[in-house]
Every structure is written in C-alpha cells, then in structure tokens.
Motif scaffolding. Structure first.
Motif, PDB file in Angstrom:
ATOM      1  N   GLU A  74       0.832  -1.206   0.000  1.00 15.56           N
ATOM      2  CA  GLU A  74       0.000   0.000   0.000  1.00 15.56           C
ATOM      3  C   GLU A  74       0.864   1.253   0.000  1.00 15.56           C
ATOM      4  N   GLU A  75       1.892   1.213   0.788  1.00 17.17           N
ATOM      5  CA  GLU A  75       2.772   2.377   0.846  1.00 17.17           C
ATOM      6  C   GLU A  75       3.433   2.615  -0.504  1.00 17.17           C
ATOM      7  N   ASP A  76       3.870   1.538  -1.104  1.00 13.87           N
ATOM      8  CA  ASP A  76       4.481   1.684  -2.424  1.00 13.87           C
ATOM      9  C   ASP A  76       3.481   2.238  -3.428  1.00 13.87           C
ATOM     10  N   ALA A  77       2.269   1.741  -3.319  1.00 12.01           N
ATOM     11  CA  ALA A  77       1.224   2.228  -4.223  1.00 12.01           C
ATOM     12  C   ALA A  77       0.997   3.720  -4.017  1.00 12.01           C
ATOM     13  N   ILE A  78       1.001   4.114  -2.774  1.00  9.29           N
ATOM     14  CA  ILE A  78       0.804   5.540  -2.482  1.00  9.29           C
ATOM     15  C   ILE A  78       1.930   6.365  -3.079  1.00  9.29           C
ATOM     16  N   ILE A  79       3.120   5.858  -2.914  1.00  9.20           N
ATOM     17  CA  ILE A  79       4.269   6.594  -3.455  1.00  9.20           C
ATOM     18  C   ILE A  79       4.144   6.720  -4.968  1.00  9.20           C
ATOM     19  N   LEU A  96      -7.157   3.051  -3.567  1.00 10.32           N
ATOM     20  CA  LEU A  96      -6.784   2.178  -2.453  1.00 10.32           C
ATOM     21  C   LEU A  96      -8.041   1.856  -1.654  1.00 10.32           C
ATOM     22  N   PRO A  97      -8.642   0.751  -1.919  1.00 12.75           N
ATOM     23  CA  PRO A  97      -9.911   0.432  -1.272  1.00 12.75           C
ATOM     24  C   PRO A  97      -9.800   0.405   0.234  1.00 12.75           C
ATOM     25  N   GLY A  98     -10.733   1.055   0.870  1.00 10.17           N
ATOM     26  CA  GLY A  98     -10.777   1.014   2.324  1.00 10.17           C
ATOM     27  C   GLY A  98      -9.910   2.054   3.006  1.00 10.17           C
ATOM     28  N   ARG A  99      -9.175   2.788   2.234  1.00  5.77           N
ATOM     29  CA  ARG A  99      -8.325   3.820   2.825  1.00  5.77           C
ATOM     30  C   ARG A  99      -8.919   5.195   2.518  1.00  5.77           C
ATOM     31  N   THR A 100      -8.800   6.084   3.456  1.00  4.33           N
ATOM     32  CA  THR A 100      -9.362   7.407   3.265  1.00  4.33           C
ATOM     33  C   THR A 100      -8.272   8.385   2.862  1.00  4.33           C
ATOM     34  N   ASP A 101      -8.711   9.453   2.254  1.00  6.97           N
ATOM     35  CA  ASP A 101      -7.720  10.451   1.847  1.00  6.97           C
ATOM     36  C   ASP A 101      -6.982  11.009   3.055  1.00  6.97           C
ATOM     37  N   ASN A 102      -7.716  11.183   4.124  1.00  9.04           N
ATOM     38  CA  ASN A 102      -7.096  11.712   5.339  1.00  9.04           C
ATOM     39  C   ASN A 102      -6.003  10.767   5.845  1.00  9.04           C
ATOM     40  N   VAL A 107      -0.305   9.309   6.438  1.00  8.65           N
ATOM     41  CA  VAL A 107       0.793   8.372   6.230  1.00  8.65           C
ATOM     42  C   VAL A 107       1.882   9.018   5.389  1.00  8.65           C
ATOM     43  N   TRP A 108       1.431   9.752   4.413  1.00  7.94           N
ATOM     44  CA  TRP A 108       2.402  10.411   3.547  1.00  7.94           C
ATOM     45  C   TRP A 108       3.262  11.382   4.348  1.00  7.94           C
ATOM     46  N   HIS A 109       2.623  12.200   5.126  1.00  5.93           N
ATOM     47  CA  HIS A 109       3.368  13.217   5.842  1.00  5.93           C
ATOM     48  C   HIS A 109       4.212  12.650   6.977  1.00  5.93           C
ATOM     49  N   THR A 110       3.749  11.562   7.574  1.00 10.07           N
ATOM     50  CA  THR A 110       4.478  11.052   8.725  1.00 10.07           C
ATOM     51  C   THR A 110       5.535  10.019   8.350  1.00 10.07           C
ATOM     52  N   HIS A 111       5.317   9.312   7.258  1.00  7.61           N
ATOM     53  CA  HIS A 111       6.267   8.240   6.940  1.00  7.61           C
ATOM     54  C   HIS A 111       6.895   8.373   5.563  1.00  7.61           C
ATOM     55  N   LEU A 112       6.026   8.408   4.591  1.00  9.66           N
ATOM     56  CA  LEU A 112       6.511   8.218   3.228  1.00  9.66           C
ATOM     57  C   LEU A 112       7.391   9.373   2.766  1.00  9.66           C
ATOM     58  N   LYS A 113       7.014  10.558   3.162  1.00  9.47           N
ATOM     59  CA  LYS A 113       7.811  11.714   2.772  1.00  9.47           C
ATOM     60  C   LYS A 113       9.221  11.583   3.342  1.00  9.47           C
ATOM     61  N   LYS A 114       9.239  11.154   4.593  1.00  6.02           N
ATOM     62  CA  LYS A 114      10.540  10.976   5.249  1.00  6.02           C
ATOM     63  C   LYS A 114      11.321   9.880   4.541  1.00  6.02           C
ATOM     64  N   ARG A 115      10.592   8.805   4.254  1.00 13.13           N
ATOM     65  CA  ARG A 115      11.275   7.677   3.640  1.00 13.13           C
ATOM     66  C   ARG A 115      11.913   8.097   2.319  1.00 13.13           C
TER      67      ARG A 115
END
Length: 248
Positions: A74-79, A96-102, A107-115
DNA sequence: AAATAGTCCAACCGCGGCGGC
DNA sequence: GGCCGCCGCGGTTGGACTATT
C-alpha cells in the motif's frame, strides 16, 4: 463567493466525537442516507455541523474503512500514485480500497515523505502496531454492528476484505461497475492486487476492458472526475511512465 | 517514577468547484 | 450572467499516546 460559513458555531459541539454521537450518526445514515449533509445533523438530532458529520463518516464511521497499518504494498502504491497524481489524496484514496484520503495524507506526511527524502529503509509496514490498537478497538466498539468485518487486526494483503459497497467510488456514475465488483459479501484481494491496481489505470482506458472482466478499481469507468485523470495518466504512461521520473 | 521528546491521527479550517435559482 | 448554497478537497493543528532519558 457565497461560501457558507463553516458552521454556526453557536451551540454546536466540536472536537472529538463521542460514541453516542457516532452511533446516532451511523444509525441515521443507515436509515436515511446522506443526501444532504447540511440538513443531516438537524434531522439526526446531532449538535454538529454537516461538515463535521461528513468528515466523521467518511474518515471513520464508513463501514468499508480498512483499519490497521499500511502494508508495504500500500505504501508503495501511495508513493507511485503520488508521483502520478501529486497531492490529490482523494484520487489516490479512490485507488486504495478502504483507505481514506485523510489517512493516506497522514501516512504520507508522517512516513513516506521521510522515507523518500531520507532514503531510509522503511520499517513501519512490518513493525508491530504500537499505538493504533487502542483507537482502532475504540472505533470498532463504536462501529459495533454497523461495521462489516473489514479486516483482521493485522490485515494482510492476501486476505484483505472490503465492504460490499465502496462508498468512495459508488458515489458517482460508476455505481454499476462498483456493484458488480463488490457483489459478494467478501472481496478477496490477492498479492497481485496492487500491481494490477496500478496497471489498471493504464489498461482499462487505452485498451478497453480487454479482459472482459469489470475492474473493481476501474478508474476509467465513466466517472466524470476520473476521466480527466485517466487521460493524463494514459498520457503519462505513454510518455514512458514512472521509469522516466526522477527519484524524489 | 517522572519528565521530556517524538510520533501519530482525528478533526478543524478555509478554499474552489459545481449546480440551482 | 451573476449570486448563493452546498459539497468535497487539501492543508494544518491539537491532543493523545509511546519511547526515551
């Protein structure tokens, strides 16, 4: 322009929702739907503004919300989707079924951006949930009977289940497609789901439904919003897709 | 055990778009 | 054509919670 004020602040509750408010909201929406968010709180007897109700429903109470940590896929998909779509969280969430934009935004701001910026090896997807359990359990308690068993406490990609109706996608003209896709009680997604999800943004529009199967995540279904997006996605893919993108 | 720092996420705010009048 | 009302979206924030010292 004639934008309505956020809400008449007089006498309306703000801040965290109580379990009672949640159940009132869920019960009302189950019974009457949510055709008019502005009028809904009044009809339901809630001291909240319509906006707040809508947010609460979309981000938390909707029965098809998938809880639990984001998987690596999912994270990869988001990226990947973020590379394509930018900060269009709702568009990303629609894929991304079942996931909300919020949630995705968080997740983007707390993890993926950093990653991405730090190039650090991400560990969260495999790490045991540290804090989420409490709130998730609370949410489950609130949702109670209205919640379709969305996922196991530690949802794995191979056994992810989603609700019969996908609210985020069923809201527009592609409802038929959605119904077809989610016609069974449980919708199993196998490990190839994410790659297919991404691929579908391309396949479904430039080659039509070649497979003959309706795509559940078909962003190219005749939904007005997605048409434009798919056009640009197609253009992007035809231009070389992700490989030509510089690493962030 | 207490204090502090860091992380996470639910909720709020304000803007833009769209449709109806 | 312009105004108004509503909805949806993205950005931001405050507080709860955990980890570390």
């Amino acid at each position: 322009m004639g934008r309505a004020p956020c809400c008449e602040k007089m006498g309306l509750n703000r801040g965290p929702w109580t379990a009672e408010e949640d159940s009132v909201l869920v019960a009302h929406i189950e019974r009457h739907g949510h055709s008019n968010w502005r009028a809904l709180p009044k009809q339901a007897g809630l001291l909240r503004c319509g906006k707040s109700c809508r947010l609460r429903w979309i981000n938390y109470l909707r029965p098809d919300i998938k809880r639990g940590n984001f998987t690596r896929e999912e994270e990869d998909a988001i990226i990947n989707l973020h590379q394509l779509l930018g900060n269009r969280w709702s568009a990303i969430a629609a894929r991304l079924p079942g996931r909300t934009d919020n949630e995705i935004k968080n997740v983007w701001h707390t993890h993926l951006k950093k990653r991405l910026s730090g190039g650090q090896t991400q560990q969260r997807a495999t790490a045991a949930p540290k804090r989420k359990a409490k709130k998730t359990e609370a949410a489950a308690a609130v949702n109670g009977p209205t919640t379709i068993p969305v996922s196991s406490p530690e949802p794995s990609l191979s056994t992810m289940t989603v609700a019969t109706e996908d609210y985020s996608m069923a809201s527009s003209a592609d409802q038929n497609t959605t119904t077809d896709c989610f016609s069974s009680e449980e919708f199993q997604i196998d490990d190839s789901f994410w790659s297919e999800t991404l691929a579908m943004t391309v396949d479904s529009s430039d080659s039509g439904m070649e497979s003959g199967e309706p795509h559940c995540m078909d962003s190219a279904s005749p939904s007005s919003n997605n048409d434009d997006m798919d056009f640009w996605l197609n253009l992007f893919i035809q231009a070389g897709g992700m490989q030509n993108l510089p690493q962030i």
